[in-house]
Structure formats: structure tokens, C-alpha cells
Design a protein around this motif. Sequence first.
Motif, short mmCIF file in Angstrom:
data_model
loop_
_atom_site.label_atom_id
_atom_site.label_comp_id
_atom_site.label_asym_id
_atom_site.label_seq_id
_atom_site.Cartn_x
_atom_site.Cartn_y
_atom_site.Cartn_z
N ILE A 1 -8.04 19.85 -6.36
CA ILE A 1 -6.95 20.38 -5.54
C ILE A 1 -7.46 21.46 -4.59
N LYS A 2 -8.38 22.29 -5.06
CA LYS A 2 -8.95 23.33 -4.19
C LYS A 2 -9.64 22.71 -2.97
N THR B 1 -4.71 11.54 3.77
CA THR B 1 -5.63 11.83 2.65
C THR B 1 -6.19 10.54 2.06
N GLY B 2 -6.05 9.45 2.79
CA GLY B 2 -6.56 8.18 2.28
C GLY B 2 -5.60 7.54 1.30
N LYS B 3 -6.12 6.63 0.47
CA LYS B 3 -5.27 5.85 -0.42
C LYS B 3 -5.28 6.32 -1.87
N LEU B 4 -6.19 7.26 -2.22
CA LEU B 4 -6.32 7.66 -3.63
C LEU B 4 -5.05 8.29 -4.17
N LEU B 5 -4.48 9.25 -3.44
CA LEU B 5 -3.26 9.90 -3.91
C LEU B 5 -2.09 8.92 -3.94
N GLY B 6 -2.07 7.97 -3.00
CA GLY B 6 -1.04 6.95 -3.01
C GLY B 6 -1.12 6.06 -4.23
N LYS B 7 -2.35 5.72 -4.62
CA LYS B 7 -2.53 4.90 -5.83
C LYS B 7 -2.11 5.68 -7.07
N LYS B 8 -2.43 6.98 -7.08
CA LYS B 8 -2.03 7.81 -8.22
C LYS B 8 -0.51 7.88 -8.33
N TRP B 9 0.15 8.02 -7.17
CA TRP B 9 1.62 8.04 -7.19
C TRP B 9 2.16 6.72 -7.74
N TYR C 1 -9.60 21.28 2.85
CA TYR C 1 -9.62 20.26 3.91
C TYR C 1 -8.33 20.32 4.73
N LEU C 2 -7.18 20.43 4.05
CA LEU C 2 -5.90 20.47 4.77
C LEU C 2 -5.78 21.71 5.63
N ALA C 3 -6.29 22.84 5.14
CA ALA C 3 -6.24 24.07 5.92
C ALA C 3 -7.03 23.91 7.22
N LEU C 4 -8.17 23.25 7.13
CA LEU C 4 -8.97 23.01 8.33
C LEU C 4 -8.24 22.13 9.33
N ARG C 5 -7.34 21.29 8.82
CA ARG C 5 -6.57 20.39 9.69
C ARG C 5 -5.21 20.98 10.09
N GLY C 6 -4.99 22.25 9.76
CA GLY C 6 -3.75 22.92 10.19
C GLY C 6 -2.61 22.89 9.19
N GLU D 1 0.83 -1.19 0.00
CA GLU D 1 0.00 0.00 0.00
C GLU D 1 0.87 1.25 0.00
N PHE D 2 0.42 2.28 -0.73
CA PHE D 2 1.09 3.58 -0.71
C PHE D 2 0.05 4.62 -0.27
N SER D 3 0.45 5.47 0.63
CA SER D 3 -0.45 6.47 1.19
C SER D 3 0.24 7.83 1.20
N VAL D 4 -0.59 8.89 1.14
CA VAL D 4 -0.07 10.26 1.14
C VAL D 4 -0.59 10.98 2.38
N PHE D 5 0.32 11.66 3.06
CA PHE D 5 -0.01 12.45 4.25
C PHE D 5 0.54 13.87 4.05
N PHE D 6 -0.03 14.80 4.77
CA PHE D 6 0.48 16.17 4.78
C PHE D 6 0.81 16.58 6.21
N PHE D 7 1.87 17.40 6.32
CA PHE D 7 2.30 17.90 7.61
C PHE D 7 2.31 19.42 7.58
N PRO D 8 2.07 20.08 8.71
CA PRO D 8 1.99 21.54 8.71
C PRO D 8 3.29 22.25 8.32
N SER D 9 4.44 21.59 8.52
CA SER D 9 5.72 22.25 8.25
C SER D 9 6.77 21.21 7.86
#
Length: 531
Positions: A319-320, A368-376, A325-330, A269-277
Motif C-alpha cells: 500500500i505504501k 493501477t492495472g488489473k491486479l486490484l480489480g481481480k482482488k475485488w 506512485y499515486l502521489a506522483l500522479r497527482g 474485466e474489472f479494473s481499479v482507478f484513482f482520481f485526485p478528488s
Amino acid sequence: MRRWNGWGDESTSMELPQSAGQFLQSLIDKADCLADASLQQVMDKVPASRLAEHKLISLDKEQRVRHARGQSLPDWLAMRSGDIHAFPDGVCFPKNRQDVKDILAYARENDVELIPYGGGTSVAGHINPKISTRPVLTVDMGHMNQLLDLDPDSNIATFGAGTPGPMVEAQLRAKGYTLGHFPQSFELSTIGGWVASRSSGQQSLRYGRIEQMFAGGNLETFEGSMDVPTFPASSAGPDLRELLLGSEGRFGILTEIKVRVSKLPEREEFSVFFFPSWQQAAGFCKQVVQSRIPLSMLRVSNAVETQTQLKLAGHENGIKWLERYLALRGCKDNKCMLTLGITGSKLQLSATKKQLKKQLSQFCGVSTGKLLGKKWQQNRFRFPYLRDALWQQGYVVDTLETATDWGNVDALMMRIETALSQALAGQNENIHVFTHLSHVYGQGCSLYTTYIYRNGKDYQQTLQRWQQLKHSASDVIVNNGGTISHQHGVGKDHAPYLSQEKGELGMNVIAKLCRHFDPHKQLNPGTLLDD
């Protein structure tokens, strides 16, 4: 059909959305594309061969053009402009060890220089012939592309050195195995090239770099055959495998490669995450790898690369919504994107996810779930096609990579990016620069930096701009605790910087090894050593 003057297959391309062009114009300025030379125009420049006819050698002009350059930025500009200063005098296609021995004997007898050639994907000038008073023969290993043996007791597979990545995996998968080596050049590069340049694959956290996979093999030299046996471990003096790893064709020609393979994993499995910094994203990587949490891949983009990837992706509405969503999560202006892979059994994946959950919470990671990971995963080998897409809009893209210890990562990244950003300030040219960590270790990690700039008024000015950029960054790397190459080898482009890393005594050792195997400098001269 493979492109003669660019990357990959002619049927594959990468389109840039209109918004991406506007984004680059806002950062770099408007650019104009330079005209390309045709294959026929370049073939018309190929001089008569200096080689005598031989049953294994082709003197065909198109073959000589297609084997004249690799995939570095200077190679790209040379092929696109048609300004190629040196061509091989011929190309041979050995089918077995004996053919390689015959070619070596022919070269010694006729004072011919030899250039071993795998997939032609070198981005450091490994396979480019130099202007020489002697004939130059390129040895294309592409016909030696078979799985020769598989030992299921020891999990050791033997391949012909010219086997490209897809054929390595296809032949192993048919028997329930994988090598697990997936460099970005996977579709074209070969297993012999991986060994010769000390390659690293995208999932090296699980499978290791090529030096962990390489178990032994055969090197044909002017002095005879050098067979390196396979041992699980040995303390019998210096490891001769290390002579073959990173040898870049200076000691002989690799014909057979023995590698440690693995059973096909049950799940991946490949997954994508975002971090504030950046600090949180890089801190997560460091802690995860030092805690030995069993991942197969970790890649984290800095804020500028994250922004660029989102802009180049298209899908503006999607993307918008993602950014909202990411902004709401910091995760706002300085957010960093991280892609990770987990490979193994169902139980292993479950256990790894449990360990990751705590770490992600500690560093404020947002899933962000698995969708972006699958795209990668679907597009993981398509990035090199971006060069052509940008070229059509008048922009040049290139990359460089290094590795350093964790305590030096941020400082070195800043210095590299600053050097590139300012390299063309005297010409009032803006450079768009961004970086990611693509390989992480307990000790440190790699830094993989991409830079985009406008081409010049002509090919010569475009090349001069690259030379300024490349030198400024390379000088910073070797003087600030980085290796001149983490995964692409030395070739001719990095050779001038190698002594800064190896030191005088180390360079003397390498030079003496080259003279031992090749006293007349017939094997890939100018590569590895600036000679």
C-alpha cells in the motif's frame, strides 16, 4: 454450516490486520467486545409452539431460532445477546406450488400469520416475527431451488422462488447462460427475495436491476393463484409484474420466478482507478453513464472510504508503494478509488476501453492495472464478514443506502454523513462514516454509506446508539430528496419513513392492495406498512 448468529458460512471469516485496529482506535477510541450467548442458551428461551402438528411444519427449536431474525444490525444484536423477543411457532419447507397452497389453506383455517423466507439476508427486518396473539409460521422456500425451464428462443428462465444466487448461476452456466444479478448477498439470498425486495446487483449497468430481469411468475394468495405471463412489452393497462416487485410478502407467496437471461459473455474485466478528488471521480461516473459507454459496473468511493479501504487491506508495504506512485500522479490526500467492470465480446471490450481512455484523461484518472480489480472480484461477496471481524474488536458496523438525482448527490451525501457523525455527540462518541456510489444511472445514482461506532457498555446501549444513528440518517434522507431504500426494500425498519416518500394517496393505494389480498393481516404484518 451456516452461522446461526451472524453472516454466512462458519468456515469463512475476514481477518483484520493489526494496523486496521490501530487505525480505528485512533479515529473512534478503544473498544471492548460484548459477550455472546450460545445457541443452547437461546434455544432454552424458545416457548412452546402454538401450532398444531402438520406434515409440512417443523416445530424444532433450533429451526425456530435460525428463522427468528435476518441480518439487520438489531437482528445481529438480538442474536448475539440472545435477547430475541419473538420466535416463529414453526417453520415449513414447501417443495412445490401445491405445498404452498396447502399452507395458505392451513393458515386461513387456523388464523396463522405467515412470513415468507428466502435466504434470511434481509437487513430491514422483513422476516422478523412480531409479538402476536396468533401463531406465526415461517415459510422457508429453500427446497424450491431448481431451474424449471429455459426457453432458448426467448431467453427466459423459470426458477423456483427459493433458488439462491450460486444455484441460479450454476444451473444457467451449465447451459451457457447467466442472469447477471450479483447483489452483495449473492451467496445466500434467493431469486424470490430479489423480486420481493426490488434488489439491485453489482453489475446492473449491463444486466439491469431485478425489475428489468423479472419477466413474470406465480404468486399464491389466499384468493387463489396469480400467474403473471411474460411479454416483451405491453400497453394493456397497469403492469401486474409491479404488484409482485417490492411486495415483500404482503400479497401472497412467490413460488416461481421467470427472468430474462443472457448468453454467457466472452470476456469480463474489472479494473481499479484513482482520481485526485471526489468531484473528478463522481464527474467521471456521471459523464460515462450519460454518454452510454457500455460498462457493467461503476463504483466510486469517497476520500474517507478510500483511505479506510487501504488501511483495512493490510499489505502495508504494498500500500505504501501504491500511495507513492499515486502521489506522483497527482492523487494524494483526497484521492478517490473507482472500480469499473467491462463485460462482453473481445471487440466490445476493445471499443469500450477506447471510449474510456479519453474520459479518464479528461478527469485525471490513474490506472493501477488489473491486479486490484481481480482482488475485488475475488472478494466481492466477503464484505458482510467484516461485521464479525470488527465485532471481535468491540466495534459495530452498519450500512444504509439511498438514491437521488445527480444534482442532489453531493448535498445529500454531506447531510447523511454529518447527521451520522453528530448523532452521538451528546455521548462523546466518535462515528467513522464513509460513502460510495455503487449504482449509477443517467438520472442519478445510489449512495451507500457505512458507519462504524463503538459498542456500548451492554447490548441495550449498543442498540440505542444504532437507533439514534439510523433515525437521524433516515430522517435526513426522506426530507432531502432521497429514497428510503434503493436496493434493500422496506421491511419493518424502513416502514415508518415510507409515507414521507409515497404521500397519503400513495400509502392508501398500498394499504388497499394489502387488504385486498390479505383482509385479516396474516401475511407478514408490519412489513412494508407500519401496521
